[in-house]
Design a protein around this motif. Sequence first.
Motif, short mmCIF file in Angstrom:
data_model
loop_
_atom_site.label_atom_id
_atom_site.label_comp_id
_atom_site.label_asym_id
_atom_site.label_seq_id
_atom_site.Cartn_x
_atom_site.Cartn_y
_atom_site.Cartn_z
N THR A 135 0.83 -1.21 0.00
CA THR A 135 0.00 0.00 0.00
C THR A 135 0.87 1.26 0.00
O THR A 135 0.67 2.16 -0.81
CB THR A 135 -0.96 0.00 1.20
N ALA A 136 1.85 1.31 0.89
CA ALA A 136 2.74 2.47 0.97
C ALA A 136 3.63 2.57 -0.26
O ALA A 136 3.82 3.66 -0.81
CB ALA A 136 3.58 2.40 2.24
N ASP A 137 4.18 1.44 -0.69
CA ASP A 137 5.08 1.44 -1.85
C ASP A 137 4.32 1.87 -3.11
O ASP A 137 4.80 2.70 -3.88
CB ASP A 137 5.69 0.06 -2.07
N GLY A 138 3.13 1.32 -3.32
CA GLY A 138 2.32 1.67 -4.48
C GLY A 138 1.93 3.13 -4.46
O GLY A 138 1.96 3.81 -5.51
N ALA A 139 1.55 3.63 -3.29
CA ALA A 139 1.17 5.05 -3.18
C ALA A 139 2.33 5.96 -3.55
O ALA A 139 2.15 6.94 -4.28
CB ALA A 139 0.68 5.35 -1.77
N ARG A 140 3.54 5.62 -3.09
CA ARG A 140 4.71 6.45 -3.41
C ARG A 140 4.99 6.41 -4.91
O ARG A 140 5.29 7.44 -5.53
CB ARG A 140 5.93 5.98 -2.62
N LEU A 141 4.88 5.25 -5.52
CA LEU A 141 5.12 5.13 -6.96
C LEU A 141 4.11 5.95 -7.77
O LEU A 141 4.46 6.57 -8.77
CB LEU A 141 5.09 3.68 -7.40
N LEU A 142 2.86 5.96 -7.32
CA LEU A 142 1.84 6.74 -8.02
C LEU A 142 2.10 8.24 -7.89
O LEU A 142 1.86 9.00 -8.84
CB LEU A 142 0.45 6.38 -7.53
N VAL A 143 2.60 8.66 -6.74
CA VAL A 143 2.96 10.08 -6.57
C VAL A 143 4.09 10.44 -7.53
O VAL A 143 4.03 11.47 -8.22
CB VAL A 143 3.37 10.37 -5.10
N ILE A 144 5.11 9.59 -7.61
CA ILE A 144 6.22 9.84 -8.53
C ILE A 144 5.71 9.86 -9.97
O ILE A 144 6.09 10.73 -10.75
CB ILE A 144 7.33 8.78 -8.36
N ALA A 145 4.83 8.94 -10.31
CA ALA A 145 4.28 8.89 -11.67
C ALA A 145 3.54 10.18 -12.00
O ALA A 145 3.68 10.72 -13.11
CB ALA A 145 3.36 7.68 -11.82
N ARG A 146 2.76 10.69 -11.05
CA ARG A 146 2.04 11.94 -11.28
C ARG A 146 3.02 13.11 -11.41
O ARG A 146 2.88 13.95 -12.31
CB ARG A 146 1.05 12.22 -10.14
#
Length: 160
Positions: A55-66
């Motif tokens: 959950t935390a790892d995916g959220a961070r990756l989505l922030v970077i992607a945005r």
Amino acid sequence: MPARVLPLIEAAPHFPVRGALLGLDLGTKTIGVATSDPDRRLATGVETIARKNFTADGARLLVIARERNAAGFVLGLPINMDGSEGPRAQSTRAFARNLAGLTELPIAFWDERLSTAAVERELIAADARRDRRKAVIDEHAAIFILQGALDRLEWLRAAP
């Protein structure tokens, strides 16, 4: 709709013509992250994420992607030297399936055989201390993985 998860060659038509790609080197303790320029010529390092939970790892990756206006992801797939897939490859595939549930951005796999070893040799040749190598190895492996994928995508674009 969940993202498509495909080998790079099959994912290529699903990437828009322009837009940065994010390259990921998934380790058990960290995730190395790299990005490309919008024209997909050069991979550069972004950061190394200390893994916590998906959950935390995916959220961070989505922030970077945005933040990077990413058009897709390229995950290094750790295939064995004989071409078979072991537990690490299965773990990477599971991570990709979970990430696909969080985004519509296409997710591609790129064979990462020997990427960490190649990066380790480069860092040693650059006279990087052991503690410095440990701090940057995953990010540099992500750069190596993404650059290989970018070069292949360029070759596919140029092929008749």
